[in-house]
Design a protein around this motif. Structure first.
Motif, PDB file in Angstrom:
ATOM      1  N   GLY A  50       0.834  -1.192   0.000  1.00  0.00           N
ATOM      2  CA  GLY A  50       0.000   0.000   0.000  1.00  0.00           C
ATOM      3  C   GLY A  50       0.872   1.246   0.000  1.00  0.00           C
ATOM      4  O   GLY A  50       2.102   1.170  -0.031  1.00  0.00           O
ATOM      5  N   GLY A  51       0.260   2.396   0.050  1.00  0.00           N
ATOM      6  CA  GLY A  51       1.023   3.632   0.039  1.00  0.00           C
ATOM      7  C   GLY A  51       1.250   4.126  -1.380  1.00  0.00           C
ATOM      8  O   GLY A  51       0.520   3.767  -2.310  1.00  0.00           O
ATOM      9  N   SER A  52       2.276   4.918  -1.548  1.00  0.00           N
ATOM     10  CA  SER A  52       2.548   5.523  -2.851  1.00  0.00           C
ATOM     11  C   SER A  52       4.036   5.830  -2.986  1.00  0.00           C
ATOM     12  O   SER A  52       4.796   5.755  -2.010  1.00  0.00           O
ATOM     13  N   ARG A  53       4.434   6.175  -4.208  1.00  0.00           N
ATOM     14  CA  ARG A  53       5.821   6.568  -4.434  1.00  0.00           C
ATOM     15  C   ARG A  53       6.179   7.797  -3.594  1.00  0.00           C
ATOM     16  O   ARG A  53       7.273   7.889  -3.049  1.00  0.00           O
ATOM     17  N   SER A  54       5.244   8.728  -3.523  1.00  0.00           N
ATOM     18  CA  SER A  54       5.515   9.954  -2.766  1.00  0.00           C
ATOM     19  C   SER A  54       5.763   9.638  -1.292  1.00  0.00           C
ATOM     20  O   SER A  54       6.607  10.286  -0.653  1.00  0.00           O
ATOM     21  N   THR A  55       5.066   8.629  -0.765  1.00  0.00           N
ATOM     22  CA  THR A  55       5.282   8.227   0.629  1.00  0.00           C
ATOM     23  C   THR A  55       6.693   7.679   0.808  1.00  0.00           C
ATOM     24  O   THR A  55       7.406   8.040   1.756  1.00  0.00           O
ATOM     25  N   ILE A  56       7.105   6.812  -0.096  1.00  0.00           N
ATOM     26  CA  ILE A  56       8.445   6.214  -0.014  1.00  0.00           C
ATOM     27  C   ILE A  56       9.518   7.294  -0.149  1.00  0.00           C
ATOM     28  O   ILE A  56      10.486   7.328   0.618  1.00  0.00           O
ATOM     29  N   TYR A  57       9.336   8.205  -1.105  1.00  0.00           N
ATOM     30  CA  TYR A  57      10.332   9.259  -1.302  1.00  0.00           C
ATOM     31  C   TYR A  57      10.382  10.214  -0.118  1.00  0.00           C
ATOM     32  O   TYR A  57      11.458  10.691   0.263  1.00  0.00           O
ATOM     33  N   SER A  58       9.218  10.483   0.486  1.00  0.00           N
ATOM     34  CA  SER A  58       9.213  11.395   1.634  1.00  0.00           C
ATOM     35  C   SER A  58       9.863  10.764   2.859  1.00  0.00           C
ATOM     36  O   SER A  58      10.490  11.455   3.663  1.00  0.00           O
ATOM     37  N   LEU A  59       9.723   9.447   2.994  1.00  0.00           N
ATOM     38  CA  LEU A  59      10.292   8.751   4.151  1.00  0.00           C
ATOM     39  C   LEU A  59      11.758   8.386   3.959  1.00  0.00           C
ATOM     40  O   LEU A  59      12.568   8.500   4.887  1.00  0.00           O
ATOM     41  N   TYR A  60      12.104   7.930   2.744  1.00  0.00           N
ATOM     42  CA  TYR A  60      13.427   7.339   2.536  1.00  0.00           C
ATOM     43  C   TYR A  60      14.242   7.997   1.427  1.00  0.00           C
ATOM     44  O   TYR A  60      15.425   7.681   1.271  1.00  0.00           O
ATOM     45  N   GLY A  61      13.628   8.867   0.645  1.00  0.00           N
ATOM     46  CA  GLY A  61      14.371   9.610  -0.360  1.00  0.00           C
ATOM     47  C   GLY A  61      14.524   8.928  -1.700  1.00  0.00           C
ATOM     48  O   GLY A  61      14.531   9.577  -2.737  1.00  0.00           O
TER      49      GLY A  61
END
Length: 214
Positions: A50-61
């Motif tokens: 679940g989640g989104s690319r933006s979530t991954i980028y905001s958390l881990y870059g």
């Protein structure tokens, strides 16, 4: 002076956020192990977690940042597994045995072995990953166990760091190396306990000799 035996981890402030991040990391670990670093896609991780690319980028870059976060999570599993068994009043000789069993059992797990293989293969392509894992994995494990010994022995932390390093590497020298190299090896609680006892006996003999000389 008593010191902490496990590293602090940056976790979300809410239980919901913590659960979602844990699910994301566990899913990412599974995908990385199944498909390798290059073959693992963020789309597959997002589809399963679940989640989104933006979530991954905001958390881990980046994907690399997510991979390093997965490695950190796996490293911390070992630390916290040991923390649950730690007893401040336990004699240091017995603590070597307790730590050794928890540590060796943890790194002999299929997921831990496969993660190590993935790290080594990827480190050859990206030295930053190898350097990060050595610093945040290996060196941190030496430091954490040195702090355990500092709580129990009349030696300084600087004196104990190389000793902790050699004890941990001694634990890894046989069973773990065989598993890592794909050598068939029988494993059960008794075999692990026997290996830990051998390493602990060698270490105890040396350390007692060392303390007698100081």
């Amino acid at each position: 002076m008593k010191t902490e035996i496990v590293p602090k981890s940056n976790t979300p402030k809410t239980k919901r956020g913590e659960d979602r991040q844990k699910k994301l990391l566990n899913t990412a670990i599974k995908v990385f192990l199944e498909h390798g670093y290059e073959g693992a896609s963020l789309e597959k991780i997002i589809l399963d977690a679940g989640g989104s690319r933006s979530t991954i980028y905001s958390l881990y870059g980046s994907k690399k940042g997510l991979f390093l976060a997965c490695l950190k999570s796996l490293v911390e599993e070992v630390y916290f597994a040991y923390a649950e068994h730690y007893d401040e009043s336990r004699p240091w000789e017995e603590e070597l045995i307790v730590f050794g069993r928890v540590f060796l059992t943890s790194i002999l797990d299929d997921r831990a072995v496969n993660t190590s293989r993935l790290i080594f293969s990827q480190a050859a392509k990206d030295p930053d990953i190898g350097n990060w894992y050595y610093t945040e994995g290996a060196e941190l494990s030496y430091l954490c166990f040195a702090k355990v010994l500092e709580n129990k022995l009349p030696l300084s932390l600087e004196e104990l760091k190389p000793l902790a390093q050699h004890y941990i590497e001694m634990l890894k020298a046989d069973l773990y190396m065989k598993r890592l190299c794909g050598v068939s090896v029988s494993l059960n609680d008794q075999i692990i306990s026997d290996e830990v006892r051998l390493c602990a006996d060698i270490f105890i003999k040396y350390l007692k000799s060392r303390m007698t000389q100081t």
